[in-house]
Design an enzyme around this catalytic site. Structure first.
Site, PDB file in Angstrom:
ATOM      1  N   ARG A  77       0.843  -1.207   0.000  1.00 27.80           N
ATOM      2  CA  ARG A  77       0.000   0.000   0.000  1.00 27.80           C
ATOM      3  C   ARG A  77       0.875   1.252   0.000  1.00 27.80           C
ATOM      4  O   ARG A  77       0.625   2.195  -0.747  1.00 27.80           O
ATOM      5  CB  ARG A  77      -0.918  -0.027   1.224  1.00 27.80           C
ATOM      6  CG  ARG A  77      -1.756   1.241   1.446  1.00 27.80           C
ATOM      7  CD  ARG A  77      -2.754   0.983   2.570  1.00 27.80           C
ATOM      8  NE  ARG A  77      -3.291   2.185   3.169  1.00 27.80           N
ATOM      9  CZ  ARG A  77      -4.313   2.885   2.701  1.00 27.80           C
ATOM     10  NH1 ARG A  77      -4.904   2.513   1.580  1.00 27.80           N
ATOM     11  NH2 ARG A  77      -4.762   3.950   3.334  1.00 27.80           N
ATOM     12  N   HIS A 131      -7.687   8.557   2.750  1.00 28.04           N
ATOM     13  CA  HIS A 131      -7.297   9.270   3.972  1.00 28.04           C
ATOM     14  C   HIS A 131      -8.241  10.442   4.217  1.00 28.04           C
ATOM     15  O   HIS A 131      -8.517  11.219   3.305  1.00 28.04           O
ATOM     16  CB  HIS A 131      -5.872   9.811   3.843  1.00 28.04           C
ATOM     17  CG  HIS A 131      -4.822   8.747   3.945  1.00 28.04           C
ATOM     18  ND1 HIS A 131      -3.545   8.919   3.471  1.00 28.04           N
ATOM     19  CD2 HIS A 131      -4.862   7.490   4.467  1.00 28.04           C
ATOM     20  CE1 HIS A 131      -2.849   7.816   3.693  1.00 28.04           C
ATOM     21  NE2 HIS A 131      -3.624   6.940   4.305  1.00 28.04           N
TER      22      HIS A 131
END
Length: 300
Positions: free
Chosen positions: A244, A267
């Site tokens: 990731r 995020h």
């Protein structure tokens, strides 16, 4: 003997499970931290949450620190306590939260490491001599191709895939949904895997299955990724989060678009993406100063 502090905590945990519908992992964390706090509070002769004072909260934190609790774990414990006491306030059991304003220790932030593109290619050059190798190649391609969290990969269902457009629908932290491009190679290997998937007699709609036909577990994915790293001769330990982070790093290096990478990673805050991609605040500030109309200074 059950602590007199336990019933209120049990009610709070039921609220988190039923009304907030938090994940089992998050509930387990709350349970662990609040149970530890009850033990400490009992030692301090605290018998009612309603009598808890800020000085006692500091004492609870100090006792936790003396028990060798690391800063990150101590911050998590205080966060769980604050959330519980906020709920107590909302229920009318407390007039104010005595944990408000109690300083949380700052934990050192370690930058996650990525692997370079050559190592990624080395890792993905898997000898596809059995269906499970095809499955693993597909999982690796999706993890690197879309930058998913491990939980997002494991929870992926076939209905979440749109291989015509090359997209996948995932549910991330906080039950936030997002659609992501997964890349041509990931689509290709998912298609290879789906041809073989029925061999394992699937028991549900999960994309990735164990050899028993059940949804593959988090631990199984971690184990298989680590094993492939060793087999492929990659020098660093391979785990899902490293793929990731490598996705984020390589995307930013190629595009320079921090906001796009933030959206792809799911995020909530740009500061989180900033850490993942090795950017420092001074760089962000200089970009802001140069670009934002309200930040530009007129020439004197």
């Amino acid at each position: 003997m059950i602590s007199p502090l336990q019933p209120a905590v049990d009610a709070f945990l039921r609220y988190l499970k039923v009304e907030r519908q938090l994940s089992p992992l998050t509930l387990k964390s709350y349970t662990h931290q609040l149970s530890a706090l009850i033990v400490l509070a009992d030692e301090m002769q605290i018998r009612d949450w309603a009598t808890l004072e800020p000085a006692q909260v500091r004492s609870l934190a100090a006792r936790s620190r003396r028990a060798d609790l690391q800063p990150a774990s101590l911050a998590l414990r205080l966060s769980a306590l604050r959330s519980f006491l906020d709920w107590q306030v909302s229920q009318g059991a407390l007039k104010a939260n005595p944990a408000k304003g109690i300083a949380t220790p700052r934990a050192p932030r370690h930058l996650p490491k990525n692997i370079d593109v050559d190592e990624v290619n080395q890792l993905l050059d898997i000898d596809l001599n059995d269906p499970l190798a095809v499955r693993d190649r597909a999982m690796l391609e999706v993890m690197y191709g879309a930058g998913l969290r491990l939980s997002e990969l494991v929870n992926m269902d076939c209905r979440h895939l749109d291989l015509t457009t090359g997209e996948v629908w995932v549910v991330g932290k906080g039950s936030k949904e997002r659609r992501l491009p997964i890349g041509r190679m990931a689509v290709q290997w998912i298609e290879h895997w789906l041809v073989l998937r029925d061999v394992f007699a699937p028991q549900d709609d999960a994309v990735f299955l164990s050899s028993q036909g059940k949804r593959i577990s988090v631990r199984n994915v971690q184990k298989r990724f680590a094993e492939w790293g060793v087999k492929q001769g990659v020098t660093s330990h391979i785990h899902p989060h490293k793929l990731r982070h490598s996705f984020a790093t390589h995307m930013l290096e190629s595009s320079g678009d921090l906001r796009a990478v933030q959206e792809l990673l799911g995020h909530a805050n740009l500061s989180t993406t900033q850490i993942y991609t090795h950017l420092d605040f001074q760089h962000l500030a200089s970009v802001y100063d140069a670009a934002h109309p309200r930040a530009k200074r007129g020439k004197s």
